[in-house]
Write an enzyme that holds these catalytic residues in place. Structure first.
Site, PDB file in Angstrom:
ATOM      1  N   GLU A 113      -1.104   0.822  -5.490  1.00  0.00           N
ATOM      2  CA  GLU A 113      -1.159  -0.428  -4.718  1.00  0.00           C
ATOM      3  C   GLU A 113      -1.576  -1.593  -5.612  1.00  0.00           C
ATOM      4  O   GLU A 113      -2.529  -2.322  -5.307  1.00  0.00           O
ATOM      5  CB  GLU A 113      -2.082  -0.289  -3.490  1.00  0.00           C
ATOM      6  CG  GLU A 113      -1.568   0.747  -2.512  1.00  0.00           C
ATOM      7  CD  GLU A 113      -2.167   0.686  -1.114  1.00  0.00           C
ATOM      8  OE1 GLU A 113      -3.151  -0.038  -0.900  1.00  0.00           O
ATOM      9  OE2 GLU A 113      -1.626   1.374  -0.231  1.00  0.00           O
ATOM     10  N   GLU A 124       1.906   7.720   0.576  1.00  0.00           N
ATOM     11  CA  GLU A 124       0.894   7.483   1.616  1.00  0.00           C
ATOM     12  C   GLU A 124       1.638   7.171   2.903  1.00  0.00           C
ATOM     13  O   GLU A 124       2.311   6.144   3.002  1.00  0.00           O
ATOM     14  CB  GLU A 124      -0.057   6.340   1.234  1.00  0.00           C
ATOM     15  CG  GLU A 124      -0.979   6.710   0.099  1.00  0.00           C
ATOM     16  CD  GLU A 124      -2.086   5.694  -0.167  1.00  0.00           C
ATOM     17  OE1 GLU A 124      -2.546   5.024   0.778  1.00  0.00           O
ATOM     18  OE2 GLU A 124      -2.483   5.593  -1.345  1.00  0.00           O
TER      19      GLU A 124
END
Ligand code: AHR
Length: 525
Positions: free
Chosen positions: A173, A327
């Site tokens: 991220e 995820e």
């Protein structure tokens, strides 16, 4: 009546086992308590790993486990987690709950866990706050089989043999907690860092995962793909004297070296927050409208894969770069009375449907989705297992993952539904049924079906290209109450059960799917 047409003659693509992967972060009670209790714990363990948890996970055939984060990865300094435990640094886990991280679970412990599970390793490196040298040395520490400072350090710490790192994430991220970068900035950093993720063993090449988009950030995908795929001449073909032949000689030599690609996978993160990121909503207390809203949002995964896939195709038409949805899952409000930073939530029949829908979508996109990881494995978000002291329970999501394990490594078959009604409340309209079908090496066809309705059963007429298929196994996860879930006092409220609401006819099988259900039918001629 809904009809499912299966063309078992058309095997489309292998469903990679790693699509059924898991994710374990240093977050809340996922690693500590949930998986790792330490050798001295009263809870039965092998080398510190809970026996009950490992045994339950082995039944899922966990193919791959991602670690150590998540946001934690970009603040993780791996050297803090090696060597004698009493010397390991204690620190505050600033991302998750502000609790003490004593680093007692580090590289050796992670590798031991993967050994016990018999799964592939997916280590996520620190690009956000770590150096190139640190990342490079970690790879050397884990995988180099020879004399070198890091290999020697590993030996000193009790592990002479190198481990296998199957997948390595270069940051997490990085558009957010991993450094707040722009796509081009990250992609250039990625190019630099991944250069030093060395392959010390040409027979065990490390597959590199580049940080992909958050949800529908298509600009990120575009910017990263464009920059990562930008071809420099790398010294090859640069010919100050204009001698093209010299350049070709360099190219020929290079072909003999085992190829290490710059990028093997692009990640995608997508969580289902039915009531928005800020409100989140309760995991167990919701109405019918929120049920449909949740499933509507779960179905959005299909759109995301298609759209990001189209951008990827522009740069990678041969689909050499896999999408790695490392995820995914539901993200609700934490359970009352728990640390909000621990992301501990319950798991109901609604989660079972989210899992069933999402895994069917991944199967259908087996040509692009090559890895995925449910967030997270134990005690965090849409966990498959919950623990409380020495107790452990399996969630409805566990049971769905268990039924769907038959898709791992199987061939996706061509299949399509017709006659499916759209159902829902207000604007949250969803198809009543979703499906995917695969054929294993043993010739058994696995059909997984979801009935998204909270009100009505649905008959599905299943037809094959050929006749004579018989059911060899049929299982179901369901409950008439959409809120049903397992607790430590009632651990078996929602489990996987035998399913017998089907009829085998001459040229078809008719299955009657109850409302709120995830069903698996396994058939053979
Ligand atoms: O899974 C919880 C967190 O969600 C991860 O640490 C992060 O990558 C994502 O935002």
């Amino acid at each position: 009546m809904a009809k499912l047409y299966i063309n078992e003659e058309n095997e489309q693509c292998k469903i990679e086992p790693e699509v059924y992967g898991h994710f374990s972060e240093h977050l809340g009670r996922c690693i500590y308590e949930g998986i790792y209790v330490g050798e001295d714990s009263d809870i039965p363990n092998v080398n510190g790993m809970r026996v009950d948890v490992v045994e339950a996970l082995k039944e899922l055939k966990v193919p791959m486990l991602r670690w150590p984060g998540g946001c934690f990865a970009d603040e993780y300094h791996w050297k803090d987690g090696i060597g004698p435990k009493e010397n390991r640094k204690k620190m505050i886990n600033t991302h998750w709950g502000g609790v003490v991280e004593d680093n007692s679970f580090g590289t050796h412990e992670y590798m031991e866990l993967c050994r016990q599970l018999g799964c592939k390793t997916y280590v996520n490196g620190n690009l956000g706050s770590g150096t190139v040298q640190e990342m490079s040395e970690w790879v050397e520490y884990m995988t180099f089989n020879g004399v070198s400072p890091m290999a020697d350090l590993r030996k000193e710490n009790g592990h002479a043999e190198p481990w296998t790192v199957d997948f390595f994430g270069v940051g997490n991220e990085n558009w957010g907690c991993g450094g707040n970068m722009t796509p081009e900035h990250y992609a250039n950093e990625y190019r630099r860092y991944q250069t030093y993720v060395r392959n010390y063993d040409s027979k065990k090449m490390i597959k590199k995962v580049c940080c992909g988009p958050n949800i529908d950030d298509y600009e990120w995908t575009e910017g990263v793909m464009k920059t990562v795929f930008y071809k420099t001449n790398n010294g090859v073909g640069v010919d100050p004297e204009g001698d093209a032949a010299a350049a070709e000689i360099v190219l020929e030599d290079e072909e003999e070296v085992p190829e290490s690609s710059m990028i093997d996978y692009l990640s995608l993160h997508y969580y289902v927050h039915p009531e928005g990121w800020k409100i989140k909503g309760s995991s167990t207390d919701f109405d019918g409208e929120v049920w449909y809203k949740t499933l509507y949002k779960a179905l959005f995964m299909d759109t995301l894969i298609k759209r990001h896939g189209t951008i990827m195709d522009k740069y990678d038409p041969d689909k050499e770069v896999g999408l790695c949805v490392d995820e995914w899952g539901t993200w609700f409000k934490n359970e009352p009375g728990t640390n909000p930073g621990f992301l501990y939530q319950q798991n109901t029949v609604r989660d079972a449907l989210v899992a069933g829908i999402t895994l069917n979508i991944f199967n259908k996109h087996a040509d692009r989705v090559k890895i995925a990881a449910l967030a997270q494995m134990v005690n965090v978000l849409q966990a498959v297992l919950l623990t409380e002291g020495e107790k452990m329970i399996k969630t409805p999501t566990y049971h769905v993952m268990h039924m769907y394990r038959h898709h791992q490594g199987a061939m996706l078959l061509e299949s399509a539904l017709t006659g499916v009604d759209e159902i829902g409340i207000n604007k949250w309209k969803v198809p009543k049924i979703t499906e995917s079908v695969s054929k294993g090496e043993d010739g058994i066809i696995t059909i997984t079906l979801n009935n998204l309705s909270i009100e009505a059963a649905e008959d599905v007429d299943i037809q094959f290209a050929d006749k004579g298929y018989k059911v060899v196994e049929a299982r179901i996860v369901t409950d008439t109450d959409m809120h049903a879930h397992n607790t430590f006092d009632a651990p078996e409220t929602v489990t996987e059960k035998d399913f017998d609401a089907y009829k085998e006819e001459q040229d078809k099988i008719v299955a009657s799917l109850p409302a709120n259900s995830v069903v698996e039918l396994r058939v053979k001629k």
